[in-house]
Design a protein around this motif. Structure first.
Motif, PDB file in Angstrom:
ATOM      1  N   PHE A 278       0.809  -1.219   0.000  1.00  0.00           N
ATOM      2  CA  PHE A 278       0.000   0.000   0.000  1.00  0.00           C
ATOM      3  C   PHE A 278       0.843   1.270   0.000  1.00  0.00           C
ATOM      4  N   SER A 279       2.086   1.154  -0.392  1.00  0.00           N
ATOM      5  CA  SER A 279       2.958   2.341  -0.398  1.00  0.00           C
ATOM      6  C   SER A 279       2.846   3.127  -1.695  1.00  0.00           C
ATOM      7  N   GLU A 280       2.380   2.464  -2.784  1.00  0.00           N
ATOM      8  CA  GLU A 280       2.288   3.121  -4.081  1.00  0.00           C
ATOM      9  C   GLU A 280       0.944   2.821  -4.718  1.00  0.00           C
ATOM     10  N   TYR A 281       0.452   3.791  -5.499  1.00  0.00           N
ATOM     11  CA  TYR A 281      -0.789   3.580  -6.251  1.00  0.00           C
ATOM     12  C   TYR A 281      -0.453   3.149  -7.676  1.00  0.00           C
ATOM     13  N   TYR A 282      -1.157   2.152  -8.160  1.00  0.00           N
ATOM     14  CA  TYR A 282      -1.024   1.690  -9.536  1.00  0.00           C
ATOM     15  C   TYR A 282      -2.427   1.552 -10.138  1.00  0.00           C
ATOM     16  N   PHE A 283      -2.527   1.781 -11.441  1.00  0.00           N
ATOM     17  CA  PHE A 283      -3.799   1.584 -12.127  1.00  0.00           C
ATOM     18  C   PHE A 283      -3.585   0.761 -13.381  1.00  0.00           C
ATOM     19  N   GLU A 284      -4.683   0.211 -13.887  1.00  0.00           N
ATOM     20  CA  GLU A 284      -4.677  -0.542 -15.130  1.00  0.00           C
ATOM     21  C   GLU A 284      -5.712   0.065 -16.071  1.00  0.00           C
ATOM     22  N   ALA A 285      -5.518  -0.097 -17.364  1.00  0.00           N
ATOM     23  CA  ALA A 285      -6.487   0.385 -18.337  1.00  0.00           C
ATOM     24  C   ALA A 285      -7.788  -0.396 -18.211  1.00  0.00           C
ATOM     25  N   PHE A 286      -8.899   0.253 -18.541  1.00  0.00           N
ATOM     26  CA  PHE A 286     -10.208  -0.408 -18.427  1.00  0.00           C
ATOM     27  C   PHE A 286     -10.286  -1.655 -19.289  1.00  0.00           C
ATOM     28  N   THR A 287      -9.551  -1.670 -20.402  1.00  0.00           N
ATOM     29  CA  THR A 287      -9.547  -2.861 -21.252  1.00  0.00           C
ATOM     30  C   THR A 287      -8.874  -4.036 -20.551  1.00  0.00           C
ATOM     31  N   GLN A 288      -7.897  -3.752 -19.691  1.00  0.00           N
ATOM     32  CA  GLN A 288      -7.279  -4.809 -18.884  1.00  0.00           C
ATOM     33  C   GLN A 288      -8.267  -5.321 -17.848  1.00  0.00           C
ATOM     34  N   THR A 289      -9.053  -4.404 -17.288  1.00  0.00           N
ATOM     35  CA  THR A 289     -10.082  -4.820 -16.334  1.00  0.00           C
ATOM     36  C   THR A 289     -11.093  -5.731 -17.021  1.00  0.00           C
TER      37      THR A 289
END
Length: 345
Positions: free
Chosen positions: A83-94
């Motif tokens: 929980f030290s860093e925020y990461y996101f993924e593209a909606f297409t990956q979701t």
């Protein structure tokens, strides 16, 4: 018709919904918690099937201006970082992670090609990331439990929070928060263009929460048209309330143009309302004043992975609405929000 939240996780699946409701982290009375989830290929095909049944006198089908959330938290990477860093993924990956069967993005592309679905930019993620990460890092029990279920959209009625959840992506208090938002908008718009091969002309702030600084960021990135409701919720530093700013359809402030929704079609929000009559009344009022009718209709009305019969009922109601619109106003024209903005500009 402007429709928000496409691409966002909200409630991951039925098991997560039931688990979080049992824990008291989601309200059984909240329509978004009951119905809203990532769209499936079946959802999109069912919606397009209804829209394809109708045409205006110019041959255009009704078109949904679909405001896309282009990213979601990457729960696995965030957990691995402790929980030290925020990461996101593209909606297409979701889509790839959560969908079964046909890829929703391929169906979405078909709807775009047929003029039924017109994507515009909503946000990189439908989440106040800064506050969420602070809660996760502090070990907040409720948000940690929701995190384990792949969910961030639980109730949060805390002092100092201007809403009852963390869905307002552009609500902020500090310079650091604004800096994060600036980066997310720039990255999100680039991601939108990468996936759809065109730039977003308009945008709408999650939960209608934004201020002049957010507008400036969008202007810097080439977006000057702001969808919204009649009232803009403007964050006020050190205040638990928003300042309300009224907007009307076609309002121009220097290079900025505002589109204001003057009608609603939200059968999932309140099933005791006759939504066809309500929408028809709003459209009639708009037309009586020689104004376009801009109908707000969120994604939760058209997705069925949590409650299939809710989607099916709403699609039948949508068909009834479109039938009555064409009967009463045979010269009606269906346009997307970028086309409407172009007329105003």
């Amino acid at each position: 018709m402007e429709s928000d939240d496409w691409g966002s996780i909200r409630i991951p699946d039925l098991a997560a919904k039931n688990r979080l409701m049992d824990l008291g982290l989601l309200s059984v009375h909240d329509p978004f918690s009951k119905f809203d989830t990532l769209e499936s290929a079946d959802d999109l095909e069912a919606l397009f099937s209804v829209l394809n049944q109708f045409n205006d006198e110019k041959g255009n089908s009704p078109v949904i201006t679909a405001n896309i959330v282009v990213g979601n938290p990457d729960f696995q990477k965030i957990k691995y970082s402790d929980f030290s860093e925020y990461y996101f993924e593209a909606f297409t990956q979701t889509y790839q992670n959560l969908s079964v069967g046909v890829d929703p993005f391929s169906v979405m592309q078909k709807g775009i090609d047929e003029g039924l679905f017109f994507p515009q930019y909503h946000a990189r993620e439908h989440l106040n990331v800064s506050t969420w990460m602070q809660l996760l890092q502090s070990g907040d029990e409720a948000f940690r439990k929701a995190f384990e279920s792949g969910c961030f959209s639980i109730d949060y009625k805390a002092r100092g929070n201007r809403r009852n959840n963390l869905m307002a992506a552009y609500d902020y208090n500090t310079v650091e928060d604004l800096s994060f938002i600036r980066r997310s908008i720039s990255e999100g718009l680039a991601l939108f263009e990468q996936h759809f091969q065109f730039k977003s002309i308009t945008t709408i702030a999650p939960c209608y929460v934004w201020d002049a600084a957010i507008e400036d960021i969008f202007l810097e990135n080439g977006v000057a048209v702001f969808q919204g409701s009649r009232f803009q919720n403007t964050p006020q530093p050190n205040s638990s309330d928003f300042k309300k700013i009224f907007h009307y359809n076609g309002e121009k402030v220097k290079e900025k143009v505002y589109l204001s929704r003057n009608g609603l079609f939200e059968p999932s929000i309140n099933q005791n309302i006759h939504w066809v009559d309500k929408a028809m009344e709003s459209i009639a009022t708009a037309f009586a004043w020689n104004k376009p009718a801009v109908i707000g209709t969120h994604r939760l009305n058209y997705v069925g992975s949590l409650v299939p019969e809710n989607r099916d009922r709403n699609l039948r109601t949508l068909a009834q609405l479109l039938t009555q619109v064409l009967q009463k106003w045979p010269d009606v024209e269906f346009v997307n929000s970028a086309e409407l903005a172009d007329l105003y500009q």
